[in-house]
Design a protein around this motif. Structure first.
Motif, PDB file in Angstrom:
ATOM      1  N   PRO A 180       0.676  -1.027  -0.159  1.00 45.41           N
ATOM      2  CA  PRO A 180       0.270   0.013   0.048  1.00 45.41           C
ATOM      3  C   PRO A 180       0.928   1.599   0.022  1.00 45.41           C
ATOM      4  CG  PRO A 180      -0.561  -1.365   1.625  1.00 45.41           C
ATOM      5  CD  PRO A 180       0.609  -2.018   1.264  1.00 45.41           C
ATOM      6  N   HIS A 181       1.456   1.396   0.917  1.00 47.64           N
ATOM      7  CA  HIS A 181       2.198   2.362   0.753  1.00 47.64           C
ATOM      8  C   HIS A 181       4.002   2.729  -0.720  1.00 47.64           C
ATOM      9  CE1 HIS A 181       2.973   2.458   5.733  1.00 47.64           C
ATOM     10  NE2 HIS A 181       2.240   4.376   5.085  1.00 47.64           N
ATOM     11  N   LYS A 182       3.691   1.459  -1.533  1.00 52.54           N
ATOM     12  CA  LYS A 182       4.255   1.597  -2.491  1.00 52.54           C
ATOM     13  C   LYS A 182       3.829   2.625  -3.635  1.00 52.54           C
ATOM     14  CE  LYS A 182       6.545  -3.043  -2.996  1.00 52.54           C
ATOM     15  NZ  LYS A 182       7.763  -2.723  -3.462  1.00 52.54           N
ATOM     16  N   HIS A 183       2.331   2.446  -3.501  1.00 55.80           N
ATOM     17  CA  HIS A 183       1.245   2.629  -4.366  1.00 55.80           C
ATOM     18  C   HIS A 183       1.300   3.728  -3.788  1.00 55.80           C
ATOM     19  CE1 HIS A 183      -0.500  -0.117  -6.793  1.00 55.80           C
ATOM     20  NE2 HIS A 183      -0.367  -1.175  -5.918  1.00 55.80           N
ATOM     21  N   GLU A 184       1.254   4.514  -2.437  1.00 52.84           N
ATOM     22  CA  GLU A 184       1.030   6.155  -2.176  1.00 52.84           C
ATOM     23  C   GLU A 184       2.350   6.696  -2.395  1.00 52.84           C
ATOM     24  OE1 GLU A 184       0.656   6.853   2.626  1.00 52.84           O
ATOM     25  OE2 GLU A 184      -1.580   4.847   2.278  1.00 52.84           O
ATOM     26  N   ILE A 185       2.978   6.168  -2.269  1.00 52.19           N
ATOM     27  CA  ILE A 185       4.335   7.157  -2.112  1.00 52.19           C
ATOM     28  C   ILE A 185       4.236   7.963  -3.623  1.00 52.19           C
ATOM     29  CG2 ILE A 185       6.713   7.472  -2.494  1.00 52.19           C
ATOM     30  CD1 ILE A 185       6.518   7.763   0.648  1.00 52.19           C
ATOM     31  N   ILE A 186       4.605   6.858  -4.576  1.00 52.31           N
ATOM     32  CA  ILE A 186       4.575   6.896  -5.920  1.00 52.31           C
ATOM     33  C   ILE A 186       3.461   7.860  -6.816  1.00 52.31           C
ATOM     34  CG2 ILE A 186       4.432   5.818  -8.562  1.00 52.31           C
ATOM     35  CD1 ILE A 186       7.242   5.284  -7.078  1.00 52.31           C
ATOM     36  N   ASN A 187       1.742   7.737  -5.953  1.00 48.90           N
ATOM     37  CA  ASN A 187       1.091   8.681  -6.169  1.00 48.90           C
ATOM     38  C   ASN A 187       1.329   9.851  -5.784  1.00 48.90           C
ATOM     39  OD1 ASN A 187      -1.714   9.553  -5.426  1.00 48.90           O
ATOM     40  ND2 ASN A 187      -2.449   8.655  -7.498  1.00 48.90           N
ATOM     41  N   LEU A 188       1.794   9.805  -4.348  1.00 55.88           N
ATOM     42  CA  LEU A 188       2.575  11.403  -3.913  1.00 55.88           C
ATOM     43  C   LEU A 188       3.512  12.032  -4.666  1.00 55.88           C
ATOM     44  CD1 LEU A 188       2.149  13.309  -1.387  1.00 55.88           C
ATOM     45  CD2 LEU A 188       4.900  12.152  -0.692  1.00 55.88           C
ATOM     46  N   LEU A 189       3.854  11.389  -5.213  1.00 55.19           N
ATOM     47  CA  LEU A 189       5.622  11.868  -5.730  1.00 55.19           C
ATOM     48  C   LEU A 189       4.577  12.331  -6.655  1.00 55.19           C
ATOM     49  CD1 LEU A 189       8.705   9.302  -5.463  1.00 55.19           C
ATOM     50  CD2 LEU A 189       8.150  11.377  -5.000  1.00 55.19           C
ATOM     51  N   GLY A 190       3.599  11.912  -7.733  1.00 53.56           N
ATOM     52  CA  GLY A 190       2.948  12.271  -9.687  1.00 53.56           C
ATOM     53  C   GLY A 190       2.484  13.127  -8.737  1.00 53.56           C
ATOM     54  N   LYS A 191       1.524  13.567  -7.681  1.00 51.61           N
ATOM     55  CA  LYS A 191       1.079  14.755  -6.766  1.00 51.61           C
ATOM     56  C   LYS A 191       2.021  15.491  -7.054  1.00 51.61           C
ATOM     57  CE  LYS A 191      -2.808  14.138  -4.092  1.00 51.61           C
ATOM     58  NZ  LYS A 191      -2.974  13.489  -3.128  1.00 51.61           N
ATOM     59  N   LEU A 192       3.153  15.586  -7.045  1.00 50.77           N
ATOM     60  CA  LEU A 192       4.305  16.712  -5.911  1.00 50.77           C
ATOM     61  C   LEU A 192       3.889  17.259  -7.320  1.00 50.77           C
ATOM     62  CD1 LEU A 192       6.609  15.740  -3.541  1.00 50.77           C
ATOM     63  CD2 LEU A 192       4.717  17.233  -3.317  1.00 50.77           C
ATOM     64  N   THR A 193       3.989  16.408  -8.835  1.00 48.32           N
ATOM     65  CA  THR A 193       4.889  16.855 -10.362  1.00 48.32           C
ATOM     66  C   THR A 193       3.428  17.995 -10.533  1.00 48.32           C
ATOM     67  OG1 THR A 193       4.156  15.150 -11.122  1.00 48.32           O
ATOM     68  CG2 THR A 193       6.729  15.353 -10.823  1.00 48.32           C
ATOM     69  N   ARG A 194       2.215  18.032 -10.214  1.00 51.55           N
ATOM     70  CA  ARG A 194       1.329  18.190 -11.225  1.00 51.55           C
ATOM     71  C   ARG A 194       0.781  19.431 -10.082  1.00 51.55           C
ATOM     72  NH1 ARG A 194       0.351  12.973 -11.058  1.00 51.55           N
ATOM     73  NH2 ARG A 194      -0.945  12.398 -10.309  1.00 51.55           N
ATOM     74  N   GLU A 195       0.795  19.387  -8.744  1.00 46.90           N
ATOM     75  CA  GLU A 195       0.647  20.613  -8.171  1.00 46.90           C
ATOM     76  C   GLU A 195       1.328  21.642  -7.545  1.00 46.90           C
ATOM     77  OE1 GLU A 195      -1.386  18.581  -4.918  1.00 46.90           O
ATOM     78  OE2 GLU A 195      -3.409  17.476  -6.301  1.00 46.90           O
ATOM     79  N   HIS A 196       2.773  20.603  -6.988  1.00 48.29           N
ATOM     80  CA  HIS A 196       3.706  21.435  -6.892  1.00 48.29           C
ATOM     81  C   HIS A 196       4.955  22.087  -8.079  1.00 48.29           C
ATOM     82  CE1 HIS A 196       2.436  21.703  -2.451  1.00 48.29           C
ATOM     83  NE2 HIS A 196       2.035  20.732  -3.831  1.00 48.29           N
ATOM     84  N   HIS A 197       4.663  21.503  -8.936  1.00 48.09           N
ATOM     85  CA  HIS A 197       5.392  21.514 -10.561  1.00 48.09           C
ATOM     86  C   HIS A 197       6.722  21.236 -10.401  1.00 48.09           C
ATOM     87  CE1 HIS A 197       1.678  23.647 -12.409  1.00 48.09           C
ATOM     88  NE2 HIS A 197       1.824  24.191 -11.763  1.00 48.09           N
ATOM     89  N   LYS A 198       7.069  20.054  -9.409  1.00 48.04           N
ATOM     90  CA  LYS A 198       7.861  19.184  -9.499  1.00 48.04           C
ATOM     91  C   LYS A 198       8.831  18.562 -10.529  1.00 48.04           C
ATOM     92  CE  LYS A 198       8.523  20.041  -4.078  1.00 48.04           C
ATOM     93  NZ  LYS A 198       9.525  21.549  -4.402  1.00 48.04           N
ATOM     94  N   THR A 199       9.897  18.442 -10.094  1.00 44.29           N
ATOM     95  CA  THR A 199      10.462  18.009 -11.383  1.00 44.29           C
ATOM     96  C   THR A 199      10.775  16.519 -10.746  1.00 44.29           C
ATOM     97  OG1 THR A 199      10.673  19.734 -12.959  1.00 44.29           O
ATOM     98  CG2 THR A 199      12.375  17.189 -13.180  1.00 44.29           C
TER      99      THR A 199
END
Lengths: 344, 312
Positions: A180-199
């Motif tokens: 579950p945390h694998k999915h969560e972390i990758i999902n969170l990283l994705g969110k950071l790219t979309r919402e905070h424009h991180k690369t």
């Protein structure tokens, strides 16, 4: 609209040095990484994923070519300046004693503090935000040598976020995590790219999870380097070509790896979808694959459900045998079918 | 000499004492001695903390780089070699300075060697091992010198190796204090680097740390601090290993900033205590300082080893 180019690889060759000799590991074509890109790097063990990542964060020198960061050759940046542009999370286990999770996340602010490392009030706001994002509130006062590997990994990621860099580079961020945390972390990283424009660039062996989340996949293989959206790389067969071994193949429809079966298709299964899925999963362990259509000569497993649960009817040679669990089903199949259904 | 506490307090604050020799004893001997003990305790504890962090080894101490061996060689050359020609140096003023300089030069040379190595060699463990090896080679040379020297000189050398805070007097205390404060300032400005190094060198670098510069700074301050203490007081054992651990246990933190402040406090307290115990209150005899620091320090070190063993 064209996004800003953050990282540029030019004729880059990565590798390592031993004494005076250099050993090139991997050559890359010219690639541009744009602001907000979410990139997974995949490839077999030893192909050079970590070498690439360590080269990007300047932990090891490149063999030749250039890495440009925001248009400037990366080796020309000072360490402190670079630390405000790129943060890094590795697979190394940090063994510091009596350092709390909160302390460790706070260390992420060091590129911005004075020589004495004084953490100001604004810094604390950023630190607490990072702690919240990784759901570490409960763990914050605990010592990092007293929490699990996965929790420590999340702490290291929170520290990278507290470093507030445009680029975050992670070496196998999912390695120590539960599913579950694998999915969560990758999902969170994705969110950071979309919402905070991180690369964000990370290496992973969890290809199935990465395919569901990332924009781009960098595939490192013995034939070379492939760069594209994961969907394109599946459709044009690059992923199966890169990862298939004698025993394992990539299932292009499900996006997962499977062990190749050495038996002929044998059973036809009828019943509810979920029940068929798990029955198939069970009998495939014994090397039987499943037919797409019912035929006259092959046995049929029909799954029925009544208030007491599922039961399995095996119909073959005019007989019907009823079994009450998958455990019984497998035992029966092994005893009756394995010997007369030899390897093809 | 016994001076009533009331008199001591009055003398310190008013400068006048009911008997003239009491004020001389307090100002010329006891206060410099207490100040020396405090400064030496601070220097050794802070150096020990730095070495434990940079080498990620709980048993590292201020002398792990071989600094005391370098100092010993300098002093041994002076006492055992030079003195036999000129006469006993331990007693007169110029002789004391000669010993201090010899010790400084000895530890300074070891420092230069370590610095030269640490610029070229990346792996911190290799540096640790090389430091220990330098130390061993130098100790071997010192042993050879001891073997060939005559008994009276040998005794004055052995007395030097036992450590003492009562040899710093007159103007020496100012120079001693200035050197310790200089070393301490460098140490205080490296706490941020030490904290980063807790995460390992790769993480430290990606957080903006210039590893080589940080190492040079930490080695420089350690050498100034321990080199100076060794020059003025001889090699004093165990304080530098034990005090940082005492602070870790008391403070329950690994944050280098808090550990450094508390090591400064605890280091001076433990050193003063050791000095008081070495006087064997009530008796006229004085124990060598190193025996007292060993008796205080070794139980702490054993406790740490046992505790680490239980954890793993």
């Amino acid at each position: 609209m064209d996004r800003e180019t953050i990282i540029e690889l030019q004729n880059l060759i990565v590798g390592y040095k031993k004494g005076n000799q250099t050993f090139p590991v991997m050559k890359f074509p010219d690639i541009k990484v744009q602001k907000g890109d979410f990139i997974a790097i995949a490839g077999q063990n030893g192909i050079g994923k970590s070498t690439l990542i360590k080269t990007l964060v300047q932990l090891i020198p490149k063999v030749s070519g250039e890495v440009l960061i925001k248009g400037k050759v990366s080796s020309l940046y000072s360490r402190t300046k670079l630390a405000s542009l790129i943060s890094y999370v590795s697979t190394e286990v940090v063994h510091a004693q009596q350092i709390t999770v909160r302390d460790l996340v706070a260390f992420g602010r060091y590129p911005y503090t004075n020589w004495f490392g004084k953490i100001e009030r604004e810094d604390w706001t950023i630190i607490e935000e990072a702690i919240e994002m990784l759901e570490l509130e409960q763990l914050a006062p605990r010592f990092i040598d007293e929490i699990s590997d996965g929790e420590r990994q999340r702490t290291m990621i929170a520290r990278a976020l507290a470093q507030q860099t445009e680029v975050v580079i992670l070496d196998e961020p999912t390695a120590f995590l539960d599913l579950p945390h694998k999915h969560e972390i990758i999902n969170l990283l994705g969110k950071l790219t979309r919402e905070h424009h991180k690369t964000i660039i990370f290496t992973t062996h969890d290809l199935g999870i990465a395919i569901r989340e990332v924009d781009k996949l960098w595939l490192l293989s013995n034939d070379g380097f492939y760069n594209g959206s994961p969907e394109d790389l599946i459709l044009n067969g690059t992923i199966s070509k890169t990862f298939n071994t004698k025993k394992v193949s990539f299932d292009n429809r499900r996006g997962e790896f499977e062990v190749k079966k050495t038996y002929k298709p044998f059973f036809y299964i009828t019943g509810k979808t979920t029940a068929i899925h798990w029955t198939r999963n069970a009998i495939e362990k014994d090397g039987f694959t499943v037919l797409d259509k019912e035929t006259e000569s092959q046995p049929v497993i029909s799954i029925e459900q009544n208030p007491s649960g599922y039961h399995w009817n095996i119909l073959y040679e005019g007989k019907v045998v009823t079994l009450k669990s998958i455990l019984e089903l497998r035992a029966y199949i092994r005893y009756n079918f394995v010997q007369n259904n030899l390897r093809s | 000499m016994k001076i009533p506490i009331k008199e001591v307090i009055r003398t310190i604050f008013s400068g006048i004492s009911s008997r003239e020799e009491w004020s001389a004893i307090i100002f010329d001997f006891r206060i410099p001695k207490a100040a020396t003990a405090i400064l030496a305790g601070i220097a050794l504890s802070v150096s020990g903390l730095q070495m434990q962090t940079i080498f990620r080894n709980p048993l590292a101490g201020p002398y792990v780089l071989g600094i005391s061996s370098g100092a010993s060689l300098g002093v041994a050359l002076v006492i055992l070699g030079y003195t036999s020609v000129v006469g006993n140096l331990m007693s007169d003023w110029a002789g004391k300075w000669l010993i201090i300089f010899a010790s400084w030069i000895g530890s300074g040379l070891v420092l230069l060697l370590i610095m030269a190595v640490s610029v070229r060699i990346k792996d911190i463990m290799t540096i640790l091992i090389l430091g220990m090896m330098f130390g061993s080679i130098i100790s071997a040379i010192v042993s050879a010198l001891q073997y060939f020297s005559d008994e009276a000189l040998l005794k004055s050398y052995v007395i030097w190796t036992m450590g003492s805070v009562s040899n710093v007097s007159g103007n020496q205390i100012y120079i001693f204090a200035a050197c310790i404060l200089a070393g301490l300032l460098i140490s205080l400005s490296s706490v941020k680097y030490l904290n980063m190094l807790l995460l390992g060198e790769n993480y430290a670098r990606t957080m903006g740390l210039n590893i080589k510069a940080a190492r040079l700074m930490i080695f420089l301050s350690t050498s100034i601090l321990t080199g100076t203490v060794t020059a003025f007081c001889g090699p004093i054992g165990f304080i530098g290993i034990a005090v940082p651990h005492l602070c870790r246990i008391l403070m329950q933190t690994g944050d280098q900033k808090h550990l450094m402040y508390s090591s400064i406090l605890a280091g001076s307290a433990v050193m003063l205590l050791s000095d008081i115990l070495s006087l064997l209150p009530g008796k006229g005899t004085v124990l060598p300082l190193n025996t007292v620091t060993a008796i205080i320090g070794i139980p702490i070190v054993i406790f740490i080893i046992m505790k680490n063993n239980r954890n793993s």
